[in-house]
Design an enzyme around this catalytic site. Structure first.
Site: not given
Ligand code: PLP
Length: 393
Positions: A181, A209, A240
């Site tokens: 990340s 991610h 996310k």
């Protein structure tokens, strides 16, 4: 002298080191723009990659779920907290991920701290990338297995550990983030899978991610590399790109059965609220219907990165929409971030100890919700601030 004076002293130390912070307080939804202190600000700091956190279809699904299921699950899943929404979410996610079974947790962090300790034991070895996420580090700490760390993405180092230590252990588990990340770089999964086969090790990829970002319609890093069926534990977050909250493991049926009996967050922490589960189902169904969201995300990321590169910024080694803009010292990084905000663009500064000293950066997170006008405005502000602070000529 109060009993808590020592904590007050710790806080004072933070202030003296210049790392004390207060939290920004949003006055509305987390979207392409946010409302902060009465101002409208372009938001380049969320993990809401696909802009789903404030999407009408997800909000409608959440409202319907509240009417039928109420606002709280009322219990852990193993008692009466389980419901048809959670069962449907797991089936929908398994279809989306093209894996045999999915088991959901309350968050990605919960997923790591619950799963890792449940799948290895004393007499086993965990081998972990040096830059793995904090929730993996915590999960590894809670396990009774022995631990080894390999240098970030260094396959020679990973092989050295496997070749010297494999023979001493029953089960060996290699753990890596799919996408890292801070720099936006990918783990070399084909190489990791190959080494795992060669040395009879298991693989655990935390794709927080990568899910919703890489692969067909955001199926993730495993899909991006064409490795379906080759990774034993695929972790994803629903917090996310999916825009809501939660975490999951995509794996095989016996693992799911085992985790339902041994993963402590499922046994000792209440199931997620029905509204969140319903909104998540709506998000995954949307991604099963259309690639429009992931396409827009990548188009936006390419546009934004090209703009910054043309201005002469160093945007690092990212292979994903994560866009670190390298600044340098801690003080300059924080000044850069502050000046961006004053000009109407929110990009958080990331400095030591999150990244090494003198590698401070602001990390821009582009989303599918941004318009080209938003991005061009942000590029203009970066240009002005970059010149004023001497980051670019
Ligand atoms: C963000 C993140 C998590 C935590 O996910 P939450 O759902 O926010 O708890 C776990 N692992 C990685 C690699 C992450 O980036």
């Amino acid at each position: 002298m109060g009993k808590l004076d020592y904590i007050e002293r710790w806080v004072q130390e933070l202030k003296e080191e210049g790392v004390y912070r207060t939290l920004p307080v949003l006055e509305g939804a987390c979207d392409a723009h946010i409302q902060l202190e009465g101002r409208d600000i372009i938001n380049l700091s969320s993990n809401n990659y696909l802009g789903l956190a404030n999407h009408p279809r997800l909000k409608d699904a959440a409202k319907e779920a509240i009417e039928r299921f109420g606002v709280g699950a009322g219990s852990v899943r193993t008692i009466v907290g389980n419901n048809t929404l959670l069962e449907k979410l797991e089936d929908t996610l398994a279809t989306f991920k093209e894996e045999e079974a999915v088991i959901c947790f309350q968050s990605g962090l919960n997923c790591n701290i619950g799963t890792i300790q449940a799948i290895v034991n004393k007499g086993d070895l965990i081998i972990s990338d040096a830059l793995n996420h904090a929730s993996i580090i915590d999960g590894v700490r809670l396990s009774k297995a022995d631990k080894a760390v390999y240098r970030h993405n260094d396959m020679a180092h990973l092989e050295e550990i496997l070749s010297t230590r494999r023979k001493d252990y029953q089960t060996v588990l290699i753990i890596t983030d799919g996408v890292f990340s801070m720099d936006g770089d990918l783990a070399p999964l084909p190489d990791i899978v190959k080494l795992a086969k060669q040395y009879d090790a298991l693989t655990y990829v935390d794709d927080a991610h990568g899910s919703g970002v890489l692969g067909r319609s955001g199926r993730g890093t495993i899909d991006h590399f064409g490795l379906h069926g080759e990774v034993d534990f695929i972790i994803g977050t629903l917090s996310k790109a999916i825009g809501v909250v939660g975490g999951y493991v995509a794996t095989k049926n016996p693992v799911k059965e085992w985790l339902l009996h041994r993963a402590r967050p499922l046994l000792f922490s209440t199931a997620p609220p029905p509204a969140a589960t319903a909104a998540t189902i709506a998000a995954v169904e949307l991604l099963l219907e259309t690639e429009a969201y992931t396409k827009k995300l990548w188009d936006n990321a390419r546009h934004f990165k090209a703009g910054l590169e043309k201005l002469g910024f160093d945007i690092g080694i990212s292979q994903t929409p994560i866009t670190p803009v390298m600044i340098g010292s801690e003080a300059k990084t924080m000044a850069f971030s502050k000046a961006l905000l004053e000009a109407g663009v929110f990009v958080s500064g990331i400095v030591f100890p999150t990244v090494p000293k003198e590698t401070g950066r602001v990390r821009a997170m582009v989303s599918a919700a941004h318009s080209i006008e938003d991005l061009d405005r942000a590029i203009h502000v970066f240009s002005e601030v970059g010149k004023a602070l001497g980051v670019i000529a």
